[in-house]
Motif scaffolding. Structure first.
Motif, mmCIF file in Angstrom:
data_model
loop_
_atom_site.group_PDB
_atom_site.id
_atom_site.type_symbol
_atom_site.label_atom_id
_atom_site.label_comp_id
_atom_site.label_asym_id
_atom_site.label_seq_id
_atom_site.Cartn_x
_atom_site.Cartn_y
_atom_site.Cartn_z
ATOM 1 N N SER A 284 -7.053 28.907 -11.343
ATOM 2 C CA SER A 284 -6.502 29.966 -10.496
ATOM 3 C C SER A 284 -5.090 30.343 -10.938
ATOM 4 C CB SER A 284 -6.495 29.528 -9.026
ATOM 5 O OG SER A 284 -7.786 29.590 -8.477
ATOM 6 N N TYR A 285 -4.313 29.347 -11.319
ATOM 7 C CA TYR A 285 -2.965 29.625 -11.818
ATOM 8 C C TYR A 285 -3.024 30.539 -13.031
ATOM 9 C CZ TYR A 285 1.596 28.742 -13.997
ATOM 10 O OH TYR A 285 2.836 28.899 -14.576
ATOM 11 N N CYS A 286 -3.917 30.222 -13.963
ATOM 12 C CA CYS A 286 -4.043 31.039 -15.168
ATOM 13 C C CYS A 286 -4.482 32.460 -14.829
ATOM 14 C CB CYS A 286 -5.045 30.408 -16.135
ATOM 15 S SG CYS A 286 -4.451 28.902 -16.951
ATOM 16 N N VAL A 287 -5.415 32.578 -13.906
ATOM 17 C CA VAL A 287 -5.890 33.912 -13.515
ATOM 18 C C VAL A 287 -4.732 34.736 -12.959
ATOM 19 C CG1 VAL A 287 -7.327 35.136 -11.830
ATOM 20 C CG2 VAL A 287 -8.286 33.248 -13.154
ATOM 21 N N GLU A 288 -3.896 34.133 -12.123
ATOM 22 C CA GLU A 288 -2.761 34.857 -11.555
ATOM 23 C C GLU A 288 -1.770 35.262 -12.643
ATOM 24 O OE1 GLU A 288 -1.159 32.387 -8.508
ATOM 25 O OE2 GLU A 288 -2.938 32.546 -7.228
ATOM 26 N N VAL A 289 -1.538 34.368 -13.602
ATOM 27 C CA VAL A 289 -0.621 34.683 -14.701
ATOM 28 C C VAL A 289 -1.165 35.834 -15.540
ATOM 29 C CG1 VAL A 289 0.361 33.806 -16.868
ATOM 30 C CG2 VAL A 289 0.422 32.390 -14.807
ATOM 31 N N ARG A 294 -0.012 40.849 -17.294
ATOM 32 C CA ARG A 294 -0.891 41.865 -17.898
ATOM 33 C C ARG A 294 -1.354 41.432 -19.285
ATOM 34 N NH1 ARG A 294 1.926 43.697 -13.220
ATOM 35 N NH2 ARG A 294 1.088 45.715 -12.581
ATOM 36 N N LEU A 295 -1.964 40.254 -19.352
ATOM 37 C CA LEU A 295 -2.439 39.698 -20.625
ATOM 38 C C LEU A 295 -3.815 40.283 -20.940
ATOM 39 C CD1 LEU A 295 -1.364 35.959 -20.141
ATOM 40 C CD2 LEU A 295 -0.077 37.844 -21.197
ATOM 41 N N ALA A 296 -3.822 41.441 -21.584
ATOM 42 C CA ALA A 296 -5.067 42.177 -21.825
ATOM 43 C C ALA A 296 -6.045 41.402 -22.697
ATOM 44 C CB ALA A 296 -4.748 43.527 -22.464
ATOM 45 N N ALA A 297 -5.556 40.479 -23.516
ATOM 46 C CA ALA A 297 -6.443 39.698 -24.383
ATOM 47 C C ALA A 297 -7.427 38.852 -23.579
ATOM 48 C CB ALA A 297 -5.614 38.807 -25.300
ATOM 49 N N ARG A 323 -4.713 44.619 -11.844
ATOM 50 C CA ARG A 323 -3.474 44.732 -12.608
ATOM 51 C C ARG A 323 -3.733 45.059 -14.073
ATOM 52 N NH1 ARG A 323 1.266 42.279 -10.423
ATOM 53 N NH2 ARG A 323 0.959 41.460 -8.322
ATOM 54 N N LEU A 324 -4.832 44.525 -14.610
ATOM 55 C CA LEU A 324 -5.142 44.751 -16.026
ATOM 56 C C LEU A 324 -5.800 46.096 -16.289
ATOM 57 C CD1 LEU A 324 -6.561 41.314 -17.309
ATOM 58 C CD2 LEU A 324 -4.420 42.407 -17.950
ATOM 59 N N ALA A 325 -6.383 46.711 -15.268
ATOM 60 C CA ALA A 325 -7.175 47.925 -15.453
ATOM 61 C C ALA A 325 -6.457 49.022 -16.249
ATOM 62 C CB ALA A 325 -7.645 48.455 -14.104
ATOM 63 N N PRO A 326 -5.159 49.261 -15.999
ATOM 64 C CA PRO A 326 -4.496 50.323 -16.777
ATOM 65 C C PRO A 326 -4.342 49.993 -18.261
ATOM 66 C CG PRO A 326 -3.290 49.856 -14.747
ATOM 67 C CD PRO A 326 -4.284 48.757 -14.926
ATOM 68 N N LYS A 327 -4.481 48.709 -18.618
ATOM 69 C CA LYS A 327 -4.261 48.298 -20.013
ATOM 70 C C LYS A 327 -5.540 47.945 -20.751
ATOM 71 C CE LYS A 327 -0.885 45.810 -21.332
ATOM 72 N NZ LYS A 327 0.066 44.710 -21.590
ATOM 73 N N SER A 328 -6.637 47.789 -20.040
ATOM 74 C CA SER A 328 -7.857 47.269 -20.659
ATOM 75 C C SER A 328 -9.086 48.013 -20.154
ATOM 76 C CB SER A 328 -7.986 45.766 -20.347
ATOM 77 O OG SER A 328 -9.296 45.319 -20.569
ATOM 78 N N ASP A 329 -9.897 48.510 -21.091
ATOM 79 C CA ASP A 329 -11.145 49.179 -20.715
ATOM 80 C C ASP A 329 -12.094 48.207 -20.027
ATOM 81 O OD1 ASP A 329 -10.230 51.537 -21.796
ATOM 82 O OD2 ASP A 329 -11.269 51.289 -23.714
ATOM 83 N N ALA A 330 -12.137 46.953 -20.519
ATOM 84 C CA ALA A 330 -13.035 45.963 -19.933
ATOM 85 C C ALA A 330 -12.642 45.659 -18.494
ATOM 86 C CB ALA A 330 -13.022 44.684 -20.772
#
Length: 361
Positions: A284-289, A294-297, A323-330
């Motif tokens: 869960s910590y990693c998911v929040e980070v 915004r770690l798109a990888a 949060r990632l949606a603007p940076k990642s198509d996936a």
């Protein structure tokens, strides 16, 4: 069956009656309850009766009752309680004195502010300890001078309180210089507090001490501060923590996160190892980070966790995808699909939509 039991917290009406109870435990419970006005809406003159009762209990012969009553007067922030609160700065019980100083800060006003300024030089260290924080809260920038003086207090807890309070007021060259001197304090706890504070204030003089703290009890604070400072000189130490086979996964994840924030390329590999580990201690910590930075990888593996969270909190997954949606198509495709669902995850996605702040510039 035991005849001894802990009394239940009374409802508001019962608390008003229990002000006159013979048992000090009942009076203490009443005093605590009267500071929380929920449930008093249908009681006539409830607030006036509560203040009257608390003023009586603030003079109780029992120290615990006085402590609870003074604390509740602070929670109500009613100026009618201020005179009694200020009188309790000199109470014979330490817990009452501390509650009174905090209550004065909550009640506020010019009289409380002046009393707290004077209390920063009170003869008792427990009063000074609380007064420094309370004075900073009510006086803001005007409190800087008194708090700066408290950095040189004989009592280490007062010095720590002064460090924390100056930090809450925000950075200034004078504050950072004064706090930096305490990196050499004779008490390790004070020096540690100074390092954490300087890290939060963006002062590079904290780095050496923060590196030492990174592997100890205050490691999470220290590593977060090193990340804030973009402390490249700490990268090797953080790499050692992130790659250690002896450290808990959460510690390794925090070290990897600090490396990523510093801009060290070793951070992502360490972070991925923790994120993909068999054990889910830090998932869960990693998911929040992933969302915060915004770690798109990590968008694709995060999207796969929607229906198989592998120990992560579903709400954290949804928020990070947003949060990632603007940076990642996936991430965008996964989040858009969530918006169409009628289950709990769909509801979470619709709650989150529009509440996510834009990425930092």
């Amino acid at each position: 069956m035991s005849l001894f039991f802990t009394p239940l917290r009374p409802n508001y009406e019962a608390a008003l009656r229990d002000v006159e109870a013979a048992d000090p435990k009942m009076r203490a419970l009443a005093a605590e309850r009267l500071g929380d006005p929920r449930g008093s809406e249908e009681i006539a003159n409830a607030r006036d009766r509560a203040v009257t009762g608390l003023l009586k209990l603030g003079d109780d012969t029992d120290g615990t009752v006085r402590t609870m009553a003074i604390a509740s007067l602070g929670k109500l922030a009613d100026p009618r309680g201020l005179e009694l609160v200020l009188a309790r700065f000199s109470d014979g019980e330490g817990s009452v004195r501390e509650a009174a100083v905090m209550a004065a800060g909550e009640i506020g006003g010019e009289q409380a502010r002046e009393a707290l300024r004077r209390a920063c030089r009170h003869e008792r260290p427990d009063v000074r300890f609380q007064a420094v924080a309370a004075y900073a809260a009510v006086a803001g920038e005007d409190a800087r001078a008194a708090i700066s003086v408290a950095l040189g207090d004989d009592d280490p807890l007062v010095r720590q309180s002064a460090i924390e309070s100056l930090t809450t007021l925000g950075p200034s060259e004078d504050a950072c210089t004064r706090i930096a001197r305490l990196l050499q304090d004779r008490e390790d706890d004070v020096a540690d507090e100074a390092a954490i504070a300087l890290g939060q204030l963006g002062d590079q003089r904290a780095v050496a001490r923060l590196v030492k703290l990174a592997s100890g009890p205050r490691g999470f604070e220290a590593m977060a501060a090193l990340g804030d400072l973009k402390a490249t000189q700490a990268a090797d130490a953080l790499d050692g923590l992130a790659g250690s086979i002896l450290k808990p996964l959460l510690v390794k994840a925090a070290a990897a996160t600090a490396l990523i924030r510093i801009g060290d390329p070793r951070g992502e590999a360490h972070f991925r190892a923790v994120f993909e580990a068999f054990r889910n201690d830090a998932r869960s910590y990693c998911v929040e980070v992933i969302g915060e930075l915004r770690l798109a990888a990590f968008a694709e593996p995060l999207a796969k966790m929607i229906d198989r969270p592998r120990g992560a909190e579903p709400a954290a997954i949804v928020k990070s995808l947003a949060r990632l949606a603007p940076k990642s198509d996936a991430a965008r495709a996964a989040f858009d699909a969530l918006l169409t669902r009628t289950d709990v995850l769909g509801s979470l996605a619709r709650e989150v939509r529009g509440t996510i702040p834009p990425p930092p510039a």
